[in-house]
Design an enzyme around this catalytic site. Structure first.
Site, PDB file in Angstrom:
ATOM      1  N   SER A 194       0.974  -1.257   0.067  1.00  0.00           N
ATOM      2  CA  SER A 194       0.074   0.250   0.162  1.00  0.00           C
ATOM      3  C   SER A 194       0.925   1.145  -0.024  1.00  0.00           C
ATOM      4  O   SER A 194       1.459   1.589   0.912  1.00  0.00           O
ATOM      5  CB  SER A 194      -0.979  -0.045   1.109  1.00  0.00           C
ATOM      6  N   HIS A 251      -1.347  -1.342  -4.251  1.00  0.00           N
ATOM      7  CA  HIS A 251      -2.377  -0.952  -3.460  1.00  0.00           C
ATOM      8  C   HIS A 251      -2.405   0.423  -3.344  1.00  0.00           C
ATOM      9  O   HIS A 251      -1.575   1.084  -2.902  1.00  0.00           O
ATOM     10  CB  HIS A 251      -2.348  -1.718  -2.124  1.00  0.00           C
ATOM     11  N   ASP A 255      -4.855   3.612  -1.785  1.00  0.00           N
ATOM     12  CA  ASP A 255      -5.715   3.949  -0.913  1.00  0.00           C
ATOM     13  C   ASP A 255      -6.480   5.358  -1.114  1.00  0.00           C
ATOM     14  O   ASP A 255      -5.531   6.510  -1.102  1.00  0.00           O
ATOM     15  CB  ASP A 255      -5.297   3.697   0.465  1.00  0.00           C
ATOM     16  N   MET A 302      -8.915   8.259  -0.240  1.00  0.00           N
ATOM     17  CA  MET A 302      -9.755   8.769   1.112  1.00  0.00           C
ATOM     18  C   MET A 302     -10.159  10.012   0.938  1.00  0.00           C
ATOM     19  O   MET A 302      -9.443  10.916   0.354  1.00  0.00           O
ATOM     20  CB  MET A 302      -8.697   8.436   2.246  1.00  0.00           C
ATOM     21  N   HIS A 342      -8.408   1.219  -3.856  1.00  0.00           N
ATOM     22  CA  HIS A 342      -9.507   0.738  -2.596  1.00  0.00           C
ATOM     23  C   HIS A 342      -9.919   2.277  -2.429  1.00  0.00           C
ATOM     24  O   HIS A 342      -9.270   3.036  -2.031  1.00  0.00           O
ATOM     25  CB  HIS A 342      -8.412   0.470  -1.810  1.00  0.00           C
ATOM     26  N   MET A 389     -12.009   4.608  -0.551  1.00  0.00           N
ATOM     27  CA  MET A 389     -12.675   5.002   0.653  1.00  0.00           C
ATOM     28  C   MET A 389     -13.319   6.502   0.583  1.00  0.00           C
ATOM     29  O   MET A 389     -12.791   7.430   0.910  1.00  0.00           O
ATOM     30  CB  MET A 389     -11.677   5.103   1.680  1.00  0.00           C
ATOM     31  N   MET A 425     -11.515  -5.855   5.721  1.00  0.00           N
ATOM     32  CA  MET A 425     -10.838  -4.748   6.386  1.00  0.00           C
ATOM     33  C   MET A 425     -10.444  -5.370   7.820  1.00  0.00           C
ATOM     34  O   MET A 425     -11.222  -5.820   8.446  1.00  0.00           O
ATOM     35  CB  MET A 425     -11.400  -3.447   6.587  1.00  0.00           C
ATOM     36  N   GLY A 463      -8.848   4.454   7.052  1.00  0.00           N
ATOM     37  CA  GLY A 463      -8.246   5.551   7.423  1.00  0.00           C
ATOM     38  C   GLY A 463      -6.974   5.891   7.419  1.00  0.00           C
ATOM     39  O   GLY A 463      -6.619   7.005   7.261  1.00  0.00           O
ATOM     40  N   GLY A 511      -4.728  -4.463   6.230  1.00  0.00           N
ATOM     41  CA  GLY A 511      -4.702  -3.838   7.768  1.00  0.00           C
ATOM     42  C   GLY A 511      -3.904  -4.336   8.562  1.00  0.00           C
ATOM     43  O   GLY A 511      -4.392  -5.597   8.614  1.00  0.00           O
TER      44      GLY A 511
HETATM   45  C1  DX5 Z   1      -6.180   1.555   5.726  1.00  0.00           C
HETATM   46  C2  DX5 Z   1      -5.671   1.390   4.174  1.00  0.00           C
HETATM   47  C3  DX5 Z   1      -4.561   0.283   4.120  1.00  0.00           C
HETATM   48  C4  DX5 Z   1      -3.149   0.719   5.032  1.00  0.00           C
HETATM   49  C5  DX5 Z   1      -2.709  -0.399   5.379  1.00  0.00           C
HETATM   50  O1  DX5 Z   1      -7.360   2.397   5.540  1.00  0.00           O
HETATM   51  O2  DX5 Z   1      -6.849   0.807   3.512  1.00  0.00           O
HETATM   52  O3  DX5 Z   1      -4.379   0.017   2.593  1.00  0.00           O
HETATM   53  O4  DX5 Z   1      -2.592   1.435   3.814  1.00  0.00           O
HETATM   54  O5  DX5 Z   1      -1.505  -0.137   6.079  1.00  0.00           O
HETATM   55  P1  DX5 Z   1      -0.960  -1.187   7.147  1.00  0.00           P
HETATM   56  O6  DX5 Z   1      -0.483  -2.213   6.432  1.00  0.00           O
HETATM   57  O7  DX5 Z   1       0.359  -0.296   7.652  1.00  0.00           O
HETATM   58  O8  DX5 Z   1      -1.889  -1.631   8.186  1.00  0.00           O
HETATM   59 ZN    ZN Z   2      -6.446  -0.279   1.510  1.00  0.00          ZN
END
Ligand code: DX5
Ligand code: ZN
Length: 229
Positions: free
Chosen positions: A9, A34, A36, A38, A67, A69, A138, A143, A181
């Site tokens: 990620s 990946h 993310d 947000m 992903h 969010m 998740m 977040g 996560g």
């Molecule tokens: C959290 C994200 C994850 C995050 C995971 O909302 O969706 O993809 O980057 O990070 P780690 O692997 O550090 O838990």
């Molecule tokens: Zn994610």
């Protein structure tokens, strides 16, 4: 498709050097990037959008796993498809018309998936299994990177694995089972044993120290843990 896929990620990457960072994790053996997204509305944080996806696209050959969010989702799906996303997943709570949003993702040439938060019930999958290429569970509340794995995810993974296996046995298309996560070298094997095949790792990969071989070292240790399962 390899049996297990590692999806670093970029939330934990150095954003000032993002092109270099994605090239480095691809060279280190990552299977997916990946990504993310947000919106400071669906989740209490604000990250990156389609412009950044388009900017990193030429730097890697591996698929970009977006992903979302964000709420609403439909308009941004189209933007990410145009920006070179390969997989687009979203949270059912964030769309008023989940079936339509899933169809929209595939219509734009991407693989589609639903993301279930730790407290989100599995019934959201009931009527859309044939629309899914991926289910993302998740294992933290979305977040932020760097949170601790929530252990109840293991039981939930086993239940989703059963649903997918039943779906495929009945003639349905394959569906990847991704977990996101708190995935680390010391828990990835039990997460795989519970049924996951695709593993997001943010802080574990991008926080890997150079003396431990950096990204190459940690991705190797994640794979070794999976192989030794
Ligand atoms: C959290 C994200 C994850 C995050 C995971 O909302 O969706 O993809 O980057 O990070 P780690 O692997 O550090 O838990
Ligand atoms: Zn994610």
């Amino acid at each position: 498709m390899p049996e297990f896929r590692i999806a670093p990620s970029i939330l934990s990457a150095d954003f000032a050097r993002l092109g270099e960072e994605v090239r480095a994790v691809e060279a280190a053996g990552a299977d997916l990037i990946h990504f993310d997204v947000m919106d400071n509305h669906y989740v209490p944080n604000l990250t990156i959008g389609p412009m950044i996806c388009e900017a990193i696209r030429p730097h890697v050959r591996i698929p970009i796993d977006v992903h979302l969010m964000v709420s609403p989702v439909d308009r941004i799906i189209v933007d990410f498809a145009k920006a070179g996303a390969n997989i687009v997943t979203f949270h059912p709570e964030a769309s008023d018309h989940v079936d339509r949003s899933l169809a929209l993702i595939r219509e734009h040439g991407c693989q589609a998936g639903l993301v279930l938060n730790p407290a989100t019930a599995l019934h959201h999958l009931d009527h859309v299994m044939d629309r899914l290429d991926m289910i993302l569970l998740m294992s933290v509340n979305p977040g932020f990177g760097g949170q601790k794995f929530i252990p109840s995810t293991l039981a939930k993974l086993r239940q989703v694995r059963e649903r997918i296996d039943r779906h495929v046995a009945a003639g349905g298309q394959p569906i990847a089972l991704e977990v996101d996560g708190g995935i680390k070298v010391d828990n990835i094997a039990e997460v795989a044993a519970a049924g996951a095949d695709t593993f997001v790792a943010g802080s574990a990969v991008f926080g890997a120290p150079d003396p431990g071989g950096g990204y190459h070292g940690v991705i190797g240790r994640l794979r070794a843990a999976l192989a030794g399962r």
